[in-house]
Write an enzyme that holds these catalytic residues in place. Structure first.
Site, short mmCIF file in Angstrom:
data_model
loop_
_atom_site.label_atom_id
_atom_site.label_comp_id
_atom_site.label_asym_id
_atom_site.label_seq_id
_atom_site.Cartn_x
_atom_site.Cartn_y
_atom_site.Cartn_z
N ARG A 24 -3.70 0.75 -2.87
CA ARG A 24 -4.61 1.87 -3.10
C ARG A 24 -4.50 2.32 -4.54
O ARG A 24 -3.41 2.63 -5.01
CB ARG A 24 -4.19 3.05 -2.23
CG ARG A 24 -4.96 3.22 -1.01
CD ARG A 24 -4.73 4.48 -0.26
NE ARG A 24 -3.66 5.38 -0.60
CZ ARG A 24 -3.52 6.56 -0.05
NH1 ARG A 24 -4.40 6.99 0.83
NH2 ARG A 24 -2.53 7.35 -0.36
N THR B 37 -8.37 6.80 -7.59
CA THR B 37 -9.61 6.78 -6.79
C THR B 37 -9.34 6.67 -5.29
O THR B 37 -10.22 6.92 -4.48
CB THR B 37 -10.47 5.56 -7.18
OG1 THR B 37 -9.75 4.38 -6.82
CG2 THR B 37 -10.78 5.55 -8.67
N ASP C 294 5.61 7.31 1.91
CA ASP C 294 5.03 6.01 1.54
C ASP C 294 5.73 4.90 2.35
O ASP C 294 6.91 4.61 2.16
CB ASP C 294 5.24 5.78 0.04
CG ASP C 294 4.49 4.54 -0.44
OD1 ASP C 294 3.65 4.65 -1.33
OD2 ASP C 294 4.77 3.43 0.10
N ASP D 50 7.32 1.90 0.37
CA ASP D 50 8.56 2.29 -0.32
C ASP D 50 9.70 2.47 0.66
O ASP D 50 10.84 2.10 0.38
CB ASP D 50 8.34 3.58 -1.11
CG ASP D 50 7.53 3.35 -2.39
OD1 ASP D 50 7.52 2.20 -2.87
OD2 ASP D 50 6.92 4.31 -2.89
C1 PRP Z 1 -0.55 2.11 1.95
C2 PRP Z 1 -0.56 1.69 3.41
C3 PRP Z 1 -1.98 1.29 3.63
C4 PRP Z 1 -2.74 2.24 2.73
C5 PRP Z 1 -3.34 3.30 3.59
O1 PRP Z 1 -0.48 1.01 1.13
O2 PRP Z 1 0.35 0.69 3.71
O3 PRP Z 1 -2.25 -0.05 3.28
O4 PRP Z 1 -1.79 2.81 1.83
O5 PRP Z 1 -4.15 4.12 2.86
P1 PRP Z 1 -5.72 4.21 3.08
O6 PRP Z 1 -5.96 4.29 4.54
O7 PRP Z 1 -6.08 5.49 2.37
O8 PRP Z 1 -6.35 3.02 2.44
P2 PRP Z 1 -0.29 1.14 -0.46
O9 PRP Z 1 -1.60 1.18 -1.14
O10 PRP Z 1 0.65 2.28 -0.74
O11 PRP Z 1 0.35 -0.24 -0.84
P3 PRP Z 1 1.80 -0.82 -0.48
O12 PRP Z 1 1.84 -1.07 1.00
O13 PRP Z 1 1.86 -2.08 -1.27
O14 PRP Z 1 2.82 0.18 -0.91
N1 URA Z 2 0.04 5.26 2.51
C1 URA Z 2 1.30 5.58 2.90
O1 URA Z 2 2.23 4.76 2.82
N2 URA Z 2 1.51 6.81 3.39
C2 URA Z 2 0.53 7.73 3.49
O2 URA Z 2 0.79 8.85 3.96
C3 URA Z 2 -0.76 7.37 3.06
C4 URA Z 2 -0.97 6.13 2.58
#
Ligand code: PRP
Ligand code: URA
Length: 209
Positions: free
Chosen positions: A104, A108, A200, A203
């Site tokens: 994400r 944005t 997150d 993380d």
């Molecule tokens: C997180 C999560 C989803 C997304 C959800 O991923 O694992 O994929 O955010 O958010 P949304 O519904 O608003 O799209 P992130 O972008 O943090 O990537 P990562 O898993 O690599 O940390």
């Molecule tokens: N992605 C995450 O990992 N946690 C949230 O709360 C939203 C998006």
């Protein structure tokens, strides 16, 4: 409109308490994520096809059933979706696993694609898209759009924590996709994080913060 299934079960509620806690360490977080994925999988696989077969008990031959696990595709959204894969593979070790890499954009909140590798004949499979967090819904909607371009039709989505906003967005974008989740939380904060949520997920799974 596709179904929304919320796993309103004491085992799920209990494990969610520890998954959410900021005092839960990486190792325990991973284990809980896997266990919750197994509990969700139990419901999400309820309607997958089974084939008749036979087996011999110590007493007699009998008709039984088997799932065609080679016609099941798991598609985790990287990174956090990886934390759910082993839970489903423990039930269906023959399932194929595809990967879609999305992150994400911080400003944005739109998904940015960086990877995609799907099983060759995914169009003929029952597809389970995995991502523990359904926040705005942008990431999973994009992942499903990519999967549908292959011709795949039987697609289900499994998340651990969902927001009402994400559910509404996904139901509007892909009304044919059923959603299986452990809990529907209050909503999103101004940064697109789920409240109360768990922070997150990527993380916390990989100890990157
Ligand atoms: C997180 C999560 C989803 C997304 C959800 O991923 O694992 O994929 O955010 O958010 P949304 O519904 O608003 O799209 P992130 O972008 O943090 O990537 P990562 O898993 O690599 O940390
Ligand atoms: N992605 C995450 O990992 N946690 C949230 O709360 C939203 C998006």
């Amino acid at each position: 409109m596709a179904r929304l299934f919320v796993a309103d079960h004491p085992l799920v509620k209990h494990k969610l308490t520890f998954l959410r806690s900021k005092f839960t360490d990486v190792h325990m977080f991973r284990e809980l994520m896997q266990e919750l994925s197994m509990l969700l999988a139990y419901e999400a696989t309820r309607e997958i096809p089974v084939e008749k077969t036979f087996c011999e008990t110590p007493l007699m031959k009998t008709e039984t059933h088997m799932i065609s696990a080679q016609l099941i595709a798991l598609v985790p959204i990287l990174r956090a979706g990886l934390g759910m894969v082993d839970g489903l593979l423990s039930f269906m070790p023959m399932a194929k696993v595809g990967h879609i890499g999305l992150y994400r954009d911080h400003d944005t909140l739109q998904p940015v694609q960086y990877y995609c590798k799907l099983p060759a004949n995914i169009a003929d499979m029952d597809v389970f898209v995995l991502d523990p967090m359904l926040a705005t819904g942008g990431s999973v909607a994009k992942a499903i759009e990519i999967i549908k371009q292959t011709g795949a039709k039987r697609i289900r989505f499994l998340s651990v924590v969902s927001s009402p906003e994400g559910i509404a967005f996904l139901q509007k974008s892909h009304p044919d996709v059923s959603i299986y989740t452990c809990v529907v939380d209050q909503g999103l904060n101004e940064h697109g994080y789920i409240l109360p949520g768990l922070g997150d997920a990527g993380d916390r799974l990989y100890g990157t913060k």
